[in-house]
Motif scaffolding. Structure first.
Motif, short mmCIF file in Angstrom:
data_model
loop_
_atom_site.label_atom_id
_atom_site.label_comp_id
_atom_site.label_asym_id
_atom_site.label_seq_id
_atom_site.Cartn_x
_atom_site.Cartn_y
_atom_site.Cartn_z
N PRO A 118 1.00 -0.97 -0.10
CA PRO A 118 0.00 0.01 0.04
C PRO A 118 0.86 1.26 -0.07
N PHE A 119 0.17 2.43 -0.45
CA PHE A 119 0.93 3.63 -0.50
C PHE A 119 0.04 4.63 -0.40
N PHE A 120 0.41 5.95 0.11
CA PHE A 120 -0.27 7.20 0.09
C PHE A 120 0.70 8.16 -0.15
N GLU A 121 0.04 9.43 -0.69
CA GLU A 121 0.85 10.72 -0.78
C GLU A 121 0.09 11.64 -0.43
N PHE A 161 12.37 5.75 7.12
CA PHE A 161 11.30 6.37 7.90
C PHE A 161 9.73 6.11 7.11
N ASP A 162 8.87 5.99 8.01
CA ASP A 162 7.61 5.90 7.54
C ASP A 162 6.59 6.45 8.47
N PRO A 163 5.87 7.38 8.04
CA PRO A 163 5.75 7.74 6.83
C PRO A 163 6.92 8.99 6.63
N GLY A 164 7.14 9.58 5.41
CA GLY A 164 8.00 10.90 5.26
C GLY A 164 7.32 11.92 5.28
N TRP A 165 8.20 12.96 5.59
CA TRP A 165 7.50 14.46 6.02
C TRP A 165 8.36 15.58 5.39
N GLN A 166 7.89 16.44 4.60
CA GLN A 166 8.58 17.52 4.01
C GLN A 166 7.90 18.97 4.01
N ILE A 167 8.57 19.86 4.69
CA ILE A 167 7.97 21.33 4.38
C ILE A 167 8.32 21.96 3.31
N LEU A 168 7.27 22.09 2.42
CA LEU A 168 7.71 22.66 1.02
C LEU A 168 7.72 24.15 1.10
N LEU A 169 6.93 24.74 2.10
CA LEU A 169 6.98 26.07 1.84
C LEU A 169 6.42 26.71 3.41
N SER A 190 0.95 4.55 5.50
CA SER A 190 -0.15 5.41 6.22
C SER A 190 0.41 6.19 6.97
N PHE A 191 -0.65 7.02 7.61
CA PHE A 191 -0.16 8.04 8.66
C PHE A 191 0.42 7.40 9.96
N PRO A 192 1.00 8.21 10.72
CA PRO A 192 1.52 7.59 12.02
C PRO A 192 0.33 7.22 12.83
N SER A 193 0.56 6.27 13.70
CA SER A 193 -0.46 5.84 14.53
C SER A 193 -0.81 6.85 15.72
N ARG A 194 -0.25 7.79 16.13
CA ARG A 194 -0.72 9.13 16.74
C ARG A 194 0.35 10.21 16.75
N TRP A 195 -0.10 11.47 16.58
CA TRP A 195 0.89 12.54 16.24
C TRP A 195 0.32 13.80 16.68
N SER A 200 7.92 32.69 11.29
CA SER A 200 6.97 31.32 11.15
C SER A 200 7.76 30.07 12.00
N VAL A 201 6.99 29.26 12.19
CA VAL A 201 7.33 28.08 12.82
C VAL A 201 6.31 26.77 12.52
N THR A 202 6.81 25.71 12.47
CA THR A 202 6.35 24.47 12.39
C THR A 202 6.71 23.32 13.32
N ALA A 203 5.92 22.78 14.08
CA ALA A 203 6.21 21.66 15.06
C ALA A 203 5.73 20.32 14.68
N ALA A 204 6.05 19.40 14.97
CA ALA A 204 5.18 18.19 14.96
C ALA A 204 5.93 16.94 15.82
N GLY A 205 5.03 16.01 16.30
CA GLY A 205 5.65 14.92 16.97
C GLY A 205 4.72 13.72 16.97
N GLY A 206 5.10 12.49 17.31
CA GLY A 206 4.43 11.48 17.34
C GLY A 206 5.26 10.41 16.79
N GLU A 207 4.36 9.12 16.75
CA GLU A 207 5.05 7.80 16.65
C GLU A 207 5.39 7.37 15.18
N ARG A 208 6.53 7.25 14.59
CA ARG A 208 6.94 6.89 13.24
C ARG A 208 7.68 5.49 13.33
N ILE A 209 7.54 4.78 12.17
CA ILE A 209 8.07 3.65 11.97
C ILE A 209 9.79 3.59 11.40
#
Length: 363
Positions: A16-19, A169-177, A209-214, A229-238
């Protein structure tokens, strides 16, 4: 401006795959915000949960008790009507179109005459229209990128560092802008918005898929500090098949970039199931504190899971955020506050069936 790493579409036959792509448009004068969420799942079409969707979180037109946002969304079952560039931030998905023509980038003047329901992002032009019951949205605007991820005077960087180019890493994450400016118009229900120099933020995710929690926080409008500007995130990744809890904070201020997280310092957090976000981070040179809160109920949005799209995420684009950034041994660099922060929790971050639906959306 150079495209940041991971701007292109990542699918190469995986299943499976998502984007998913997230674009937020903020009108600073009114504080009104529109968050566009685009996604594609299992484009190989060999899985039950295959298709695409667009969701738009915007101002509530009929003020409901304790609610300021509402969601308009539409699924597009045919993966054959989806296209995306493997190199650039460019994609589109047709729902209904004239002559059943093949999905491909269109000139901006051709789009609305060709696509009756769908969207495209092409050459910094964002266009689309969808209908969801008696709700509808139509939009066209051009984005001028200003700040991506990393120091503005250097090449854009991968949000998760060079290791993100390896299948770790699953999932991947990128700030584009982190910040851009938008010029154009948007029709939301019966309201027509025309704007010049509206603020824009964009990011993307991809994987199984998305993390189980974030949790997630984002803001690029602080009235007393233009450009902050600020971006922050956290959670459980594989990571290599094993779960790992991780968090990251990135902040742009006066041409400088401050990063906290794996390889760049430590981050600690206290995040409630809903309503409170407290983060602290430091490294050998700087420290940062973030305090977010909301007394609103927020709005449920869909995220991709291994079982398809689910309403397992709660968002607000009208959260309060207080920020402090300082230099170790030299005191405060900047402090600011905003009431237009994006605040989010998702997955099983203490949320129960009582206040969060796990219903799967069929394409």
């Amino acid at each position: 401006m150079k495209f940041p790493p991971h701007s292109g579409y990542h699918w190469q036959g995986q299943s499976p795959f998502f984007e998913g792509w997230y674009v937020r448009l903020l009108l600073p004068q009114s504080g009104e915000s529109f968050a566009f969420m685009y996604s594609i799942e299992n484009p190989a079409s060999d899985h039950h949960y295959g298709g695409g969707a667009v969701q738009i979180l915007g101002p509530a037109t009929k003020k409901q008790e304790n609610q300021e946002d509402q969601l308009v969304w539409r699924t597009f079952p045919s993966v054959k009507k989806f296209w995306a560039s493997p190199r650039q931030f460019a994609l589109g998905h047709w729902g209904k179109c004239r002559d059943n023509r093949q999905a491909k980038p269109l000139l901006s003047e051709e789009f609305f005459a060709t696509v009756k329901e769908g969207y495209q992002i092409h050459q910094n032009q964002h266009q689309g229209q969808i209908i969801h019951g008696d709700r509808h949205c139509r939009w066209q605007f051009t984005v001028e990128p200003e700040v991506t991820w990393g120091s503005p005077n250097r090449f854009p960087r991968a949000t998760a560092g060079w290791l993100s180019f390896l299948p770790l890493f699953d999932p991947g994450w990128q700030i584009l802008l982190a910040q851009g400016r938008a010029h154009g118009w948007l029709k939301w229900q019966r309201e027509q918005y025309e704007f010049d120099h509206a603020l824009v933020y964009a990011e993307k995710n991809w994987g199984h898929s998305f993390p189980s929690r974030w949790f997630w926080l984002q803001a690029n409008y602080f009235p007393d500090h233009p450009g902050l500007s600020v971006t922050a995130a956290g959670g459980e990744r594989i990571v290599l098949g094993r779960p790992e809890e991780v968090a990251l904070i990135g902040l742009h201020h006066q041409g400088n970039f401050y990063e906290f997280g794996p390889g760049h310092g430590t981050v600690t957090w206290q995040v409630a199931p809903w309503g409170r976000w407290q983060l602290k981070a430091s490294n050998d040179r700087y420290w940062v504190k973030l305090s977010g809160k909301t007394d609103k109920k927020g709005s449920l949005v869909h995220t991709p899971t291994a079982q398809g799209l689910q309403l397992n995420c709660r968002d607000t684009t009208r959260g309060y955020l207080y920020l402090q950034l300082g230099s170790v041994g030299h005191g405060l660099i900047v402090q600011g506050e905003t009431d237009t922060a994006g605040l989010e929790v998702g997955g099983d971050w203490g949320l129960t069936e009582e206040n969060l639906s796990k219903k799967t959306v069929p394409f």
